[in-house]
Scaffold this motif. Structure first.
Motif, short mmCIF file in Angstrom:
data_model
loop_
_atom_site.label_atom_id
_atom_site.label_comp_id
_atom_site.label_asym_id
_atom_site.label_seq_id
_atom_site.Cartn_x
_atom_site.Cartn_y
_atom_site.Cartn_z
N ILE A 131 85.94 66.68 15.13
CA ILE A 131 86.48 67.65 14.32
C ILE A 131 85.40 67.54 14.37
O ILE A 131 84.74 67.47 13.01
CB ILE A 131 87.18 67.33 13.13
CG1 ILE A 131 88.97 66.38 13.90
CG2 ILE A 131 87.96 68.61 12.84
CD1 ILE A 131 89.28 66.69 15.19
N VAL A 132 85.05 69.11 14.40
CA VAL A 132 83.59 69.59 13.94
C VAL A 132 83.95 71.18 13.11
O VAL A 132 85.12 71.82 13.93
CB VAL A 132 82.77 69.83 15.09
CG1 VAL A 132 82.19 68.15 15.31
CG2 VAL A 132 83.49 70.58 16.73
N ALA A 133 83.19 71.63 13.03
CA ALA A 133 83.11 73.45 12.29
C ALA A 133 81.87 74.07 13.15
O ALA A 133 81.06 72.83 13.48
CB ALA A 133 83.17 73.31 11.07
N VAL A 134 81.40 75.34 12.27
CA VAL A 134 80.77 75.57 12.53
C VAL A 134 79.12 75.41 11.84
O VAL A 134 79.41 75.12 10.83
CB VAL A 134 80.50 76.89 12.60
CG1 VAL A 134 81.44 77.99 13.93
CG2 VAL A 134 80.74 77.81 11.50
N PRO A 135 77.95 75.58 12.09
CA PRO A 135 76.86 74.70 11.84
C PRO A 135 77.06 75.61 10.56
O PRO A 135 77.18 77.08 10.32
CB PRO A 135 75.52 75.11 11.68
CG PRO A 135 75.91 75.02 13.69
CD PRO A 135 78.01 76.01 13.43
N GLY A 136 77.06 74.78 8.75
CA GLY A 136 76.82 75.56 7.88
C GLY A 136 78.67 75.73 7.35
O GLY A 136 77.99 76.33 6.20
N SER A 137 79.40 75.30 7.85
CA SER A 137 80.80 75.61 7.64
C SER A 137 80.92 74.79 5.77
O SER A 137 80.19 74.05 6.12
CB SER A 137 81.81 74.80 8.34
OG SER A 137 83.24 75.64 7.92
N GLY A 193 84.06 79.32 21.72
CA GLY A 193 85.54 80.19 21.11
C GLY A 193 85.31 79.48 19.16
O GLY A 193 85.09 80.66 18.42
N LEU A 194 84.68 78.90 19.17
CA LEU A 194 83.89 78.15 17.95
C LEU A 194 82.73 79.13 17.42
O LEU A 194 83.05 79.36 15.78
CB LEU A 194 84.25 76.27 18.06
CG LEU A 194 83.37 76.61 15.98
CD1 LEU A 194 84.78 76.11 15.35
CD2 LEU A 194 82.85 74.63 16.89
N ARG A 195 82.12 79.25 17.94
CA ARG A 195 80.80 80.08 17.45
C ARG A 195 81.39 81.19 17.03
O ARG A 195 80.47 82.27 16.22
CB ARG A 195 79.75 79.97 17.84
CG ARG A 195 79.16 78.48 18.40
CD ARG A 195 78.12 78.29 19.60
NE ARG A 195 77.29 79.17 19.22
CZ ARG A 195 75.60 78.57 18.86
NH1 ARG A 195 75.54 77.14 18.46
NH2 ARG A 195 74.58 79.27 18.57
N ALA A 196 82.26 81.95 18.02
CA ALA A 196 82.59 83.76 17.90
C ALA A 196 84.18 83.67 16.90
O ALA A 196 83.83 84.33 16.78
CB ALA A 196 83.21 83.81 19.06
N GLY A 197 84.48 82.36 15.93
CA GLY A 197 85.38 82.41 15.20
C GLY A 197 86.46 82.54 15.34
O GLY A 197 87.62 83.26 14.65
N GLN A 198 87.32 82.27 17.26
CA GLN A 198 88.10 82.64 17.41
C GLN A 198 89.25 81.61 16.87
O GLN A 198 90.22 81.47 16.95
CB GLN A 198 88.46 81.89 18.62
CG GLN A 198 87.65 83.41 19.77
CD GLN A 198 87.29 83.04 21.00
OE1 GLN A 198 88.84 82.71 21.63
NE2 GLN A 198 86.39 83.47 22.05
N PHE A 199 88.30 80.26 16.18
CA PHE A 199 89.83 79.77 15.41
C PHE A 199 88.21 78.94 14.60
O PHE A 199 87.31 79.42 14.44
CB PHE A 199 90.14 78.46 16.74
CG PHE A 199 89.35 78.31 17.70
CD1 PHE A 199 88.41 76.95 17.38
CD2 PHE A 199 89.47 78.70 18.90
CE1 PHE A 199 87.25 76.03 18.20
CE2 PHE A 199 88.52 78.40 19.55
CZ PHE A 199 87.21 77.22 19.78
N ASP A 200 88.81 77.89 13.80
CA ASP A 200 89.17 77.13 12.51
C ASP A 200 87.75 76.25 12.99
O ASP A 200 86.55 76.26 12.26
CB ASP A 200 89.91 77.06 11.50
CG ASP A 200 90.53 78.38 10.91
OD1 ASP A 200 89.96 79.67 10.73
OD2 ASP A 200 91.77 77.75 10.98
#
Length: 281
Positions: A131-137, A193-200
């Protein structure tokens, strides 16, 4: 004139040596599978979705690369078959396999009992879910129980999508807030989609999640969840049997260890490759 004829004769003899050797070499390589079991004679046709580095991806020159492509090339050599790779989004693969568009699926697919009943499945390594998030999250996820009130991007019809749906079912049963699961055709689209902020956050197979983190494209929140074997699968049992033999020969001579170690892939604990499940019923 005689000298010229002699020189020509010697040249022909010199050429005949290597040619006869090549013919003999070709004759010693007999396909390990009857042509009636293959979609195309002399070929092992395999589908892949090249959006999951380091297992399968397209490099900067447009070439298919990755562990699964290397394994397929080795299997083809041992089976005396030319490997042909068909690029395809994952959701279409199982129906296409059943329709005999190709011989097998080689795309880092997780094993499930359901899948083992519709094709001949051969687990050969272990994988899990990251499970990952955008860098710096600044977001944190302490455990799978903390996957509540979040939107999560995932590849459609994948093991990780099924795993998330089980977590969602558990959340509902325990009165927790729900998960919003957003499905996309490919892992590349999930990452976009993750990098574009479409979801958490996003869920990937751990070999892809780790690669994205290493490349600085994501931050790890929760690693190696829901471990399960990853597999190749085939339409024909004789083809699957031949692949099993080739895989076990690779284990014996060290090729299996060499290839999986090069990509940091977790091996099967017992390192014995076999068909698992009942096959098509």
């Amino acid at each position: 004139m005689k000298f010229a004829l002699l020189r020509s004769a010697l040249a022909i003899v010199a050429l005949a040596g290597p040619l006869s050797g090549m013919v003999a070499s070709a004759q010693t390589c007999t396909p390990a599978v009857a042509k009636s079991e293959l979609v195309s004679e002399g070929k092992l046709m395999l589908s892949t979705n090249p959006t999951l580095p380091p297992l399968q991806f397209v490099d900067s020159s447009g070439e298919l690369k990755g562990m699964n492509l290397e394994l397929a090339a080795e299997l083809g050599k041992r089976l005396c078959l030319k490997v042909e790779t068909i690029r395809m989004d994952f959701p279409a693969m199982i129906p296409a396999l059943k329709s005999a568009r190709f011989d097998g699926i080689n795309t880092g697919m997780f094993f499930t009992e359901e899948r083992s009943k519709v094709m001949w499945t051969i687990p050969f390594a272990m994988a899990a879910i990251d499970i990952v998030a955008v860098p710096g999250s600044k977001r944190t996820v302490a455990s799978p129980d903390a996957l509540t009130d979040l939107s999560i991007g995932v590849e459609a019809d994948s093991y990780q999508e099924r795993w998330l749906k089980e977590r969602e079912k558990d959340n509902v049963a325990k009165g927790r807030k729900s998960i919003k699961i957003l499905s996309f055709p490919t892992a590349s689209e999930v990452m976009a989609g993750l990098r574009a902020g479409q979801f958490d956050i996003a869920a990937f197979p751990n070999y892809a999640g780790g690669a994205f983190v290493k490349a600085g494209q994501a931050t790890m929140l929760l690693a190696a969840q829901g471990a399960s074997p990853t597999m190749m699968s085939f339409r024909s049992k004789p083809v699957a049997d031949a692949v099993v033999k080739a895989f076990n020969d690779m284990v014996k001579d060290g090729t299996y260890d060499r290839i999986l170690d090069a990509y940091g892939m977790t091996k099967l604990p017992e390192k014995v490759i076999a068909i698992r499940g009942t096959g098509p019923v």
